[in-house]
Design a protein around this motif. Sequence first.
Motif, PDB file in Angstrom:
ATOM      1  N   GLU A   1       0.383  66.452   2.890  1.00 55.44           N
ATOM      2  CA  GLU A   1       1.136  65.292   3.367  1.00 55.44           C
ATOM      3  C   GLU A   1       1.854  64.625   2.188  1.00 55.44           C
ATOM      4  OE1 GLU A   1      -0.996  62.627   6.072  1.00 55.44           O
ATOM      5  OE2 GLU A   1      -2.707  63.990   5.948  1.00 55.44           O
ATOM      6  N   PRO A   2       2.782  63.729   2.492  1.00 54.29           N
ATOM      7  CA  PRO A   2       3.508  63.049   1.411  1.00 54.29           C
ATOM      8  C   PRO A   2       2.758  61.855   0.846  1.00 54.29           C
ATOM      9  CG  PRO A   2       4.381  62.336   3.510  1.00 54.29           C
ATOM     10  CD  PRO A   2       3.344  63.395   3.827  1.00 54.29           C
ATOM     11  N   VAL A   3       1.431  61.939   0.778  1.00 51.36           N
ATOM     12  CA  VAL A   3       0.634  60.797   0.349  1.00 51.36           C
ATOM     13  C   VAL A   3       1.048  60.325  -1.043  1.00 51.36           C
ATOM     14  CG1 VAL A   3      -1.689  59.986  -0.194  1.00 51.36           C
ATOM     15  CG2 VAL A   3      -1.320  61.412   1.820  1.00 51.36           C
ATOM     16  N   ALA A   4       1.098  61.238  -2.005  1.00 54.40           N
ATOM     17  CA  ALA A   4       1.416  60.860  -3.387  1.00 54.40           C
ATOM     18  C   ALA A   4       2.841  61.219  -3.785  1.00 54.40           C
ATOM     19  CB  ALA A   4       0.433  61.526  -4.349  1.00 54.40           C
ATOM     20  N   ASP A   5       3.695  61.505  -2.825  1.00 55.78           N
ATOM     21  CA  ASP A   5       5.048  61.976  -3.150  1.00 55.78           C
ATOM     22  C   ASP A   5       5.824  61.008  -4.034  1.00 55.78           C
ATOM     23  OD1 ASP A   5       4.574  64.257  -1.708  1.00 55.78           O
ATOM     24  OD2 ASP A   5       6.290  64.031  -0.356  1.00 55.78           O
TER      25      ASP A   5
END
Length: 309
Positions: A197-201
């Motif tokens: 997922e883009p959690v830390a993107d």
Amino acid sequence: MRIKKLVAAGIAAAAVATALAGCSQASSASTSGGSGKIVVVGAENEYSDVAAQIGGKYVSAKAIMSDPNTDPHTFEASASVAKELSTAQLVVQNGVGYDDFMAKLEAASPNKNRTVIVAQKVLGLPDSTENPHLWYDPTTMPAVAKTIAADLGKIQPSHKSYFTSQLAAFDASLKTWTDQLATFKQSHANTPVAVTEPVADYMLQAAGIDIKTPWSLQAAIMNDTDPSPQDSATQDAFFTGKSIKVFLYNQQVTDSITSHFLSLAHSSGIPVVGVYETMPTGYTYQKWMEAELTALQNAITSGQSTEKL
């Protein structure tokens, strides 16, 4: 909903009303929490932590979402949550659809003495913003902290200078992380990684990382839908072809799809870094961000996995 996050817990209006039964009569006498301290509630504990740092001895801060060992998507309203919110003078939440349940709770428990800070609004972001994990963006917390300090100063004007001083100390403490990001970018720009997922993107982008995973796959997993066969095959090839240096996954939320990618990372010898939506126990916000970046650097430079902080 576009975002599965906390909204997906299915908090119906009737359930919220039930949870708030008996709590909607918050009296103005509760504005100091009975201790002279400003009562602050953060929807997520990273926001309550920052509020606590800014407010210091004049604030009592609590978080609704605070357990890093549970899936944050399964949150459900409760009477205790409702009670906390009913007495809050200041609420800090994320926005961008991530914690829409807060609007329901606030509407069901009106309090004329309550100020609500929404990170999305502070940053001027549209509702169409694709990635809701705003706290990983280095520009987010300085702006939110500044707003917190200003609003605390309005609630307790006699302590305004104290809050201003606390804000300066907080901003200075972020320099370790931002300096690390700048140094990291100089040494490791364009390092290819894969994510679920883009959690830390936002942090990865600030660090100059090349996120290979298609956005459509990230969004599908974030929204609790199956990624396309084409995207899944593309992601698989990153592991089998060893064309990525690190795999980052949402440590709090796993399913058969993310477990499959994690297994591929292990079998392919790709170091793994776990990232969080809820601040892990024992950290401040800034130390948490520093730890995530350090874990990424260790993965790149020495092949070390940090699946849990």
